[in-house]
Scaffold this active site. Sequence first.
Site, PDB file in Angstrom:
ATOM      1  N   ASP A   1      -4.311   1.833  11.006  1.00 31.18           N
ATOM      2  CA  ASP A   1      -5.707   1.519  11.300  1.00 31.18           C
ATOM      3  C   ASP A   1      -5.787   1.044  12.756  1.00 31.18           C
ATOM      4  OD1 ASP A   1      -8.400   0.897  10.827  1.00 31.18           O
ATOM      5  OD2 ASP A   1      -7.961  -1.037   9.949  1.00 31.18           O
TER       6      ASP A   1
ATOM      7  N   GLY B   1       0.763  -1.245   0.000  1.00 33.22           N
ATOM      8  CA  GLY B   1       0.000   0.000   0.000  1.00 33.22           C
ATOM      9  C   GLY B   1       0.791   1.290   0.000  1.00 33.22           C
TER      10      GLY B   1
ATOM     11  N   GLU C   1       4.198   4.030   6.057  1.00 28.31           N
ATOM     12  CA  GLU C   1       2.971   3.230   5.938  1.00 28.31           C
ATOM     13  C   GLU C   1       1.935   3.951   5.080  1.00 28.31           C
ATOM     14  OE1 GLU C   1       1.296   0.387   8.176  1.00 28.31           O
ATOM     15  OE2 GLU C   1       2.017   1.131  10.102  1.00 28.31           O
TER      16      GLU C   1
ATOM     17  N   PHE D   1     -13.679   2.932   4.539  1.00 25.32           N
ATOM     18  CA  PHE D   1     -12.691   2.102   3.857  1.00 25.32           C
ATOM     19  C   PHE D   1     -12.319   2.844   2.579  1.00 25.32           C
ATOM     20  CE2 PHE D   1     -10.849  -1.233   1.333  1.00 25.32           C
ATOM     21  CZ  PHE D   1     -10.057  -1.873   2.281  1.00 25.32           C
TER      22      PHE D   1
HETATM   23  P1  IMP Z   1      -3.244  -1.998  11.033  1.00 26.41           P
HETATM   24  O1  IMP Z   1      -2.910  -0.572  11.424  1.00 26.41           O
HETATM   25  O2  IMP Z   1      -2.258  -2.995  11.519  1.00 26.41           O
HETATM   26  O3  IMP Z   1      -4.646  -2.353  11.377  1.00 26.41           O
HETATM   27  O4  IMP Z   1      -3.187  -2.192   9.476  1.00 26.41           O
HETATM   28  C1  IMP Z   1      -3.009  -1.238   8.548  1.00 26.41           C
HETATM   29  C2  IMP Z   1      -3.162  -1.907   7.190  1.00 26.41           C
HETATM   30  O5  IMP Z   1      -4.523  -2.241   6.934  1.00 26.41           O
HETATM   31  C3  IMP Z   1      -2.777  -0.933   6.122  1.00 26.41           C
HETATM   32  O6  IMP Z   1      -1.418  -1.021   5.802  1.00 26.41           O
HETATM   33  C4  IMP Z   1      -3.691  -1.326   4.967  1.00 26.41           C
HETATM   34  O7  IMP Z   1      -3.081  -2.301   4.160  1.00 26.41           O
HETATM   35  C5  IMP Z   1      -4.915  -1.921   5.614  1.00 26.41           C
HETATM   36  N1  IMP Z   1      -6.042  -0.965   5.657  1.00 26.41           N
HETATM   37  C6  IMP Z   1      -6.628  -0.442   6.742  1.00 26.41           C
HETATM   38  N2  IMP Z   1      -7.618   0.404   6.419  1.00 26.41           N
HETATM   39  C7  IMP Z   1      -7.670   0.410   5.069  1.00 26.41           C
HETATM   40  C8  IMP Z   1      -8.489   1.134   4.116  1.00 26.41           C
HETATM   41  O8  IMP Z   1      -9.373   1.950   4.440  1.00 26.41           O
HETATM   42  N3  IMP Z   1      -8.223   0.887   2.813  1.00 26.41           N
HETATM   43  C9  IMP Z   1      -7.259   0.019   2.395  1.00 26.41           C
HETATM   44  N4  IMP Z   1      -6.463  -0.655   3.242  1.00 26.41           N
HETATM   45  C10 IMP Z   1      -6.667  -0.459   4.584  1.00 26.41           C
END
Ligand code: IMP
Length: 179
Positions: free
Chosen positions: A101, A43, A97, A151
Site C-alpha cells: 500500500d 494477511g 506480502e 479497501f
Molecule cells: P504498507 O504498504 O506498509 O502501507 O502496508 C501494507 C499493509 O496494510 C498490508 O500488509 C495490509 O495489512 C494493510 N492493507 C493495506 N491496504 C489494505 C486493504 O485494502 N485491505 C486490507 N488490508 C490492507
Amino acid sequence: MYGDVAEILYSREQIDERVKELAAQITGVYQDRDLTVAVTLTGAFIFAADLVRHLPNSVRITFVRASSYRDAEEPQQVPQLDIPELGFDGRHVLIVEDIVDTGRTAVALIDAFRERGAASVRVCSFLDKTSRREVDVDVEFIGFTLTGSPFVVGYGLDRANRYRNLPFVGVLKPEVING
Ligand code: IMP
C-alpha cells in the site's frame, strides 16, 4: 459474511491461475536455488500457502509480523517489525506480502533482511495498490495491481480481523465499512 460484499474483484479461479503464473515467474528468477520465504502475518498466510506449493525449490518458511495497520484503515508511519532469528546470512529471501500500500512495510522488511546479511532480498505481493505509494519500493513479483485505492478484503486480507476466509478478493458494502 458473503452478504457484506458489494463486489468481487478477483474470483477464486482468477486467483488460482495468477498464483500459478507468479510461481513460474519466481522459479524463472531463482532457478533451483534454495529460498527463504518470509511471510507477513497475518494477511499473506493464504497467498503464501498457495504460492509455495507451486514452487519446486527447497524452501524455508518463516513468518514475520509487520504491523502498520491496527483496526483502522490508516497506516502508522513506521511499521513495527517482529522477525524470528532464523539465520538469514547468505540466504535468498523472498518476502511474501498480501498487499503493498504505502510501501513502508516492504521497505522496512527489505532493510531488515539486508541488515541480517541476506544474499538477495525480493518482494512478492499478492496485490499492489500503486496509487497509495508513499515510498519508493521495488516489488518484483505482483499478483494483481489495483486501480484506484479500494479497501479490499478476502484471500487473507481483513477488515478489523474479519473476512480473511473469503475465497475471493472483494470490496465491502459502504454500510458495512461505515458501520
Ligand atoms: P504498507 O504498504 O506498509 O502501507 O502496508 C501494507 C499493509 O496494510 C498490508 O500488509 C495490509 O495489512 C494493510 N492493507 C493495506 N491496504 C489494505 C486493504 O485494502 N485491505 C486490507 N488490508 C490492507
